[in-house]
Design an enzyme around this catalytic site. Sequence first.
Site, PDB file in Angstrom:
ATOM      1  N   HIS A  28       0.896  -1.097   0.081  1.00  0.00           N
ATOM      2  CA  HIS A  28       0.110   0.077   0.315  1.00  0.00           C
ATOM      3  C   HIS A  28       0.760   1.248  -0.061  1.00  0.00           C
ATOM      4  O   HIS A  28       0.688   2.242  -0.803  1.00  0.00           O
ATOM      5  CB  HIS A  28      -1.084   0.095   1.120  1.00  0.00           C
ATOM      6  N   ASP A  84      -6.389   4.290   1.554  1.00  0.00           N
ATOM      7  CA  ASP A  84      -6.829   3.383   0.681  1.00  0.00           C
ATOM      8  C   ASP A  84      -7.985   2.415   1.339  1.00  0.00           C
ATOM      9  O   ASP A  84      -8.787   2.824   1.937  1.00  0.00           O
ATOM     10  CB  ASP A  84      -5.368   2.550   0.485  1.00  0.00           C
TER      11      ASP A  84
END
Length: 464
Positions: free
Chosen positions: A17, A114
């Site tokens: 991520h 995210d």
Amino acid sequence: MEKTLHIAILPSPGMGHLIPMAEFAKRLVQHHHISATIIIPTTGAPPKAQISVLESLPENIHHLFLQPVNVEGLPDDSRPEILISFIMQTSLSSLRDALSSLKSKTKLVALVFDMFGHDSMEVGKEFNLFNFLFFPMNAMALSFTFIVPKLDEETSCEYKDLPYPVKVPGSVSFHGRELMAPVQVRTDEVYKGYLLLSKRLSLLDGILINSFEELEEETFRVLRGQIAGKTPVYPIGPLIQSGPSNGPDRHECLKWLDDQPSGSVLLVSFGSGGTLSLEQVHELAHGLEMSSHRFLWIVRSPDRDSNASYFSASSQNDPLGFLPKGFLARTINRGLTVPSWGPQIEILSHEATGGFLTHCGWNSTLESIVHGVPMIAWPLYAEQHMNARVMTETLCLALRLETDENGIFRKEEIEKVVKELMEGDEGKKISKRLKELKNSAMKALSVGGSSMESLSKFALQLNK
Ligand SMILES: O=c1ccn([C@@H]2O[C@H](COP(=O)(O)OP(=O)(O)O[C@H]3O[C@H](CO)[C@@H](O)[C@H](O)[C@H]3O)[C@@H](O)[C@H]2O)c(=O)[nH]1
């Protein structure tokens, strides 16, 4: 003097991520009058790899760590998704403090999170910030995510038992079994989290997605025209980790690649967590051997569940002891096995690499596209079965392996498909397609290219 606009970027734990979100930040601050702070949730001292990414960032990208979250109360066998969601939720109050402090010092206008960070939308709103989702998968997966609430309303069984296929707008139809892992068990916490995310998509101020217009033109067209409504969708990829290291600590496998002929080696790798059963590892080893092609295999110990006794008996002292007897000796002149982890981007960018047998994780797929390497699709979990279908049927990036009736990829099939990719006509077609896509990926990221234009539109929205 007028302060520059500032954005806060909140990646959930995990390098997968952090890396694309850090690349996004780099491009944004380099090309626009904007600065950024990456806010890192933690459970304690940050890992070395994380520190080295953060320390390599330019000076107008700052970072700060949130209060460490204590995860000791969670069961030891908690799945990664559950663990990450817990860390993100528990970090909300220290996120609030961090945003408050940033707001007092900078012209903070937006929060980018995210897929595990969508609960922070509420916090973003409290500070009157734009809320943006960074979506790390492709446009097909985003299009699917948009239809999850409707699918949920219309379906009473598990999706895997659906008697009809699920059509993803702007893409192909999938059998329920192929749908991404978060939606496989509807009573599961992970499903509930994904459903909530899908319901929140229309409340966002925009979605940044790690793909590019030219790769998924039709899906983006339908997404914008029929699915996403007023939510802007910004394709800003392919964002992959930049700067392969060529220093003195160059990995041994790269030195081995230096001695192999151009385009002759097949990379075999299953991402950051993919493992196979012992039976499947053996079929793969025999298939590679029978293909007679060169290979570089990043190999992990077999799946514990399917071979518990074997696993504990064999792999402690000899990390590759689970491979078929004599395999390493027989393939010594044309194969290299690297235990657990290898420098994937450097391998893909190496002249000697001519093919990639991949689990179809989206980062791996983008890395292969950026380096023009044709693929073989061997999906394992997450949204990889969906990716494999699009990669083989609509995007023509990869050849597909077929399983037998027991769901196993047999050695004869592996041999056939490896040969087809490395020397056959289908392989040549895919190679040509990858060369074209490599160019369009480079164009998308150059000044005036589609992804850079998207980034400019995003920056413009921040100024409104
Ligand atoms: O030996 C290795 C293995 C992996 N990698 C890197 O690790 C990343 C792997 O990413 P990806 O290919 O996306 O696979 P996963 O780690 O499995 O990623 C998860 O997250 C992706 C993005 O959301 C999804 O597309 C996948 O299905 C999901 O499994 C890539 O950058 C690889 O270069 C290495 O450098 N060395």
